[in-house]
Design an enzyme around this catalytic site. Structure first.
Site, PDB file in Angstrom:
ATOM      1  N   LYS A  39       0.816  -1.228   0.000  1.00  0.00           N
ATOM      2  CA  LYS A  39       0.000   0.000   0.000  1.00  0.00           C
ATOM      3  C   LYS A  39       0.842   1.268   0.000  1.00  0.00           C
ATOM      4  O   LYS A  39       0.368   2.344  -0.352  1.00  0.00           O
ATOM      5  CB  LYS A  39      -0.945   0.004   1.199  1.00  0.00           C
ATOM      6  CG  LYS A  39      -0.267   0.150   2.548  1.00  0.00           C
ATOM      7  CD  LYS A  39      -1.292   0.215   3.678  1.00  0.00           C
ATOM      8  CE  LYS A  39      -0.605   0.375   5.022  1.00  0.00           C
ATOM      9  NZ  LYS A  39      -1.570   0.449   6.133  1.00  0.00           N
ATOM     10  N   THR A  45       9.034  -0.620   6.494  1.00  0.00           N
ATOM     11  CA  THR A  45       9.534   0.154   7.628  1.00  0.00           C
ATOM     12  C   THR A  45      11.049   0.263   7.616  1.00  0.00           C
ATOM     13  O   THR A  45      11.610   1.341   7.797  1.00  0.00           O
ATOM     14  CB  THR A  45       9.070  -0.489   8.956  1.00  0.00           C
ATOM     15  OG1 THR A  45       7.646  -0.376   9.039  1.00  0.00           O
ATOM     16  CG2 THR A  45       9.696   0.205  10.153  1.00  0.00           C
ATOM     17  N   LYS A  55      20.021   4.821  11.120  1.00  0.00           N
ATOM     18  CA  LYS A  55      21.484   4.670  11.067  1.00  0.00           C
ATOM     19  C   LYS A  55      22.125   5.862  10.373  1.00  0.00           C
ATOM     20  O   LYS A  55      23.243   6.258  10.708  1.00  0.00           O
ATOM     21  CB  LYS A  55      21.879   3.372  10.363  1.00  0.00           C
ATOM     22  CG  LYS A  55      21.819   2.140  11.262  1.00  0.00           C
ATOM     23  CD  LYS A  55      20.555   2.117  12.061  1.00  0.00           C
ATOM     24  CE  LYS A  55      20.200   0.943  12.856  1.00  0.00           C
ATOM     25  NZ  LYS A  55      18.850   1.054  13.428  1.00  0.00           N
ATOM     26  N   GLY A 118      -4.290  -3.927   0.285  1.00  0.00           N
ATOM     27  CA  GLY A 118      -4.869  -5.254   0.103  1.00  0.00           C
ATOM     28  C   GLY A 118      -5.555  -5.771   1.347  1.00  0.00           C
ATOM     29  O   GLY A 118      -5.284  -5.336   2.462  1.00  0.00           O
ATOM     30  N   GLY A 181      14.811   0.361  25.120  1.00  0.00           N
ATOM     31  CA  GLY A 181      15.206  -0.705  24.201  1.00  0.00           C
ATOM     32  C   GLY A 181      15.986  -0.145  23.028  1.00  0.00           C
ATOM     33  O   GLY A 181      16.496   0.980  23.083  1.00  0.00           O
ATOM     34  N   ILE A 183      15.196   1.047  19.963  1.00  0.00           N
ATOM     35  CA  ILE A 183      14.772   2.314  19.349  1.00  0.00           C
ATOM     36  C   ILE A 183      15.067   3.475  20.283  1.00  0.00           C
ATOM     37  O   ILE A 183      15.598   4.514  19.865  1.00  0.00           O
ATOM     38  CB  ILE A 183      13.272   2.260  18.991  1.00  0.00           C
ATOM     39  CG1 ILE A 183      13.013   1.176  17.940  1.00  0.00           C
ATOM     40  CG2 ILE A 183      12.787   3.611  18.480  1.00  0.00           C
ATOM     41  CD1 ILE A 183      11.536   0.854  17.724  1.00  0.00           C
ATOM     42  N   GLU A 202      13.049   3.911  31.479  1.00  0.00           N
ATOM     43  CA  GLU A 202      12.879   2.473  31.221  1.00  0.00           C
ATOM     44  C   GLU A 202      12.319   1.805  32.477  1.00  0.00           C
ATOM     45  O   GLU A 202      12.924   1.892  33.546  1.00  0.00           O
ATOM     46  CB  GLU A 202      14.214   1.836  30.820  1.00  0.00           C
ATOM     47  CG  GLU A 202      14.218   0.314  30.735  1.00  0.00           C
ATOM     48  CD  GLU A 202      13.136  -0.250  29.839  1.00  0.00           C
ATOM     49  OE1 GLU A 202      12.339  -1.073  30.344  1.00  0.00           O
ATOM     50  OE2 GLU A 202      13.070   0.122  28.654  1.00  0.00           O
ATOM     51  N   ASP A 306       7.527  -8.819  11.090  1.00  0.00           N
ATOM     52  CA  ASP A 306       7.028  -8.242  12.345  1.00  0.00           C
ATOM     53  C   ASP A 306       5.597  -8.664  12.651  1.00  0.00           C
ATOM     54  O   ASP A 306       5.120  -8.466  13.767  1.00  0.00           O
ATOM     55  CB  ASP A 306       7.094  -6.708  12.286  1.00  0.00           C
ATOM     56  CG  ASP A 306       8.516  -6.184  12.390  1.00  0.00           C
ATOM     57  OD1 ASP A 306       9.448  -6.999  12.473  1.00  0.00           O
ATOM     58  OD2 ASP A 306       8.692  -4.950  12.364  1.00  0.00           O
ATOM     59  N   HIS A 439      46.167  -7.984  12.631  1.00  0.00           N
ATOM     60  CA  HIS A 439      46.591  -6.973  13.598  1.00  0.00           C
ATOM     61  C   HIS A 439      47.047  -5.723  12.845  1.00  0.00           C
ATOM     62  O   HIS A 439      47.766  -5.828  11.860  1.00  0.00           O
ATOM     63  CB  HIS A 439      47.765  -7.511  14.425  1.00  0.00           C
ATOM     64  CG  HIS A 439      48.373  -6.498  15.345  1.00  0.00           C
ATOM     65  ND1 HIS A 439      47.801  -6.149  16.546  1.00  0.00           N
ATOM     66  CD2 HIS A 439      49.508  -5.737  15.227  1.00  0.00           C
ATOM     67  CE1 HIS A 439      48.560  -5.236  17.136  1.00  0.00           C
ATOM     68  NE2 HIS A 439      49.596  -4.968  16.350  1.00  0.00           N
TER      69      HIS A 439
END
Length: 462
Positions: A39, A45, A55, A118, A181, A183, A202, A306, A439
């Protein structure tokens, strides 16, 4: 409803985010005739309101911090401030380039792309734009949206979600972030770099509470050093407008005031009003329930991303979508080990992990069967050069495999690839220790940690 019975797709996908488009691309690659219905914009997301834009903001914040701190590296620079429209132009340019590339991929794989809202209309069809799209199988991949709490109304002005935060036309002078968390701490980190006075609320005992407790404590120490404030262990009670912003009251009566309140209490599934329950799809709290092969209780319907109660990560959506496409194409598939999925929180410093926490390992194997080792990045040359602090913590079953790798420090997200192999291939510390790590790199810290766990430490004390 126009029913185009002449076309029956092998796979009809409702939702073009990470899980949906991954299934479409892999399915088409395997010869399936695929329809992808979205849609909004393909990419979902992650590309447009999540992983990529956040980011980009964090990287802009990193540049700001580097400008402020340049003199300690012998570089004379001045920091003049944040040009918010220019930051958005940079962010949106990154998104636009990736979006264009993804559109090209969809077209090149001959996926039938249908733009529109849909709705599942039967176990084998989706209605969109007055048309019924038929499929031998339907994949639900409608994703998630930011959640709020009862009685807390997100107005998009003073009380905002992550969607609003990504397009904010200013740097807030002060911000309260409800939720510590992924986000929450990512926005706390970015806004602090931009110059905001930030407080994270939190309700649980630690920031990033699903991570190993040691990682949480290291992040909290780093945030204190950066001047990011936080209140832990007390839940939110109410929020109200003040003359200039918002006042938040906690369950213990403590109050906090700021210009904006970012509600970052997680994301909830997009499933309401889409016909899922009417078609008999089993659900719980809005999530679609699936088995280890992403199959719902309806034989012709699968679900990924999700929308299902697995880890809310784009790369998990990719893997789940690919699994469904390969299963439908007749390939042998292996269920996803969600403990073996790399997890990265891109704040400053970064928190990265794969496998299980020390507490979980003790719960599974018994406290006397678990060995934990911490390797401090102070012993790593490249981390010293970058002026970052932190640790790599290994969790091992005694005389057995490494079952958890937990890292805190700048760029630790780039080290999680090897950690993923160590966990998923059930590597013994001695097997990793015999590999030679370059290294000076931060990756060398991974090798040094395993040398120490194997009983032959080099740049660390016995």
């Amino acid at each position: 409803m126009a029913n185009d019975a002449s076309t029956v797709f092998d796979l009809v996908i409702l939702g073009g985010g990470s899980g949906g488009y991954a299934a479409a691309l892999r399915g088409a690659q395997l010869g399936l005739d695929v329809a992808l219905i979205e849609k909004d914009k393909v990419g979902g997301t992650c590309l447009h309101r999540g992983c990529i834009p956040t980011k980009a903001l964090l990287h802009a914040g990193e540049i700001a911090d580097q400008a402020r701190e340049s003199e300690q590296f012998g570089v004379k620079a001045t920091f003049e401030g944040i040009d918010v429209p220019a930051v958005h132009k940079y962010k949106d340019g990154v998104i636009a380039g990736l979006y264009k590339g993804l559109q090209g991929l969809i077209a090149s794989r001959k996926v039938t792309y249908i733009e529109g809202e849909g709705r599942l209309s039967s176990p084998t069809s989706v209605d969109v734009n007055g048309r019924r799209v038929q499929g031998r199988h339907v994949l639900l991949a409608t994703g998630s949206v930011p959640k709020s709490l009862p009685g807390l109304e997100i107005d998009g002005n003073r009380i905002i979600s992550s969607d609003h935060a990504l397009v904010l036309d200013r740097v807030p002078k002060s911000a309260i972030i409800l939720g510590g968390g992924v986000i929450g701490v990512e926005f706390a980190s970015a806004w602090k770099s931009f110059g905001s006075d930030v407080t994270v609320i939190e309700g649980l005992k630690h920031l990033v509470p699903v991570e190993d407790e040691n990682s949480s404590k290291l992040l909290e120490r780093a945030f204190r050093k950066r001047g990011i404030k936080f209140n832990l262990g007390t839940f939110f009670q109410k929020a109200e407008y003040t003359q200039d912003g918002v006042k938040v009251t906690l369950a213990d009566g403590k109050e906090f005031e700021a210009e904006v309140l970012l509600v970052a209490v997680g994301r909830g599934p997009v499933s309401q009003g889409l016909g899922y329950e009417e078609q008999g799809v089993a659900m719980d709290r809005g999530y679609v329930l699936v088995d280890e092969y992403m199959r719902t209780n309806v034989p012709t319907i699968s679900a990924v991303g999700d929308l299902v109660p697995t880890l809310q990560l784009a790369h998990v959506g990719f893997a789940e979508g690919i699994l469904v496409a390969e299963r439908l194409a007749g390939l042998k598939v292996v269920p996803i080990d969600y403990d073996g999925v790399p997890r990265v929180t891109y704040c400053h410093p970064e928190v990265a992990s794969v496998g299980i926490t020390e507490a979980k390992a003790k719960e599974i194997y018994g406290a006397d069967k678990v060995v934990a080792l911490k390797y401090n990045l102070a012993g790593n040359g490249k981390s010293k050069i970058l002026n970052t602090a932190g640790e790599i913590k290994l969790v091992q079953v005694k005389d057995g495999a490494v079952v958890g790798v937990h890292m805190v420090g700048d760029r630790m997200g780039e080290q999680v690839g090897e950690a993923q192999l160590i966990y998923n291939w059930e590597a013994l510390p001695a097997e990793v220790a015999q590999l030679i790590h370059a290294h000076p790199t931060q990756n060398e810290a991974m090798g040094e940690a395993h040398l120490a766990l194997a009983g032959k430490p080099l740049h660390s004390h016995d």
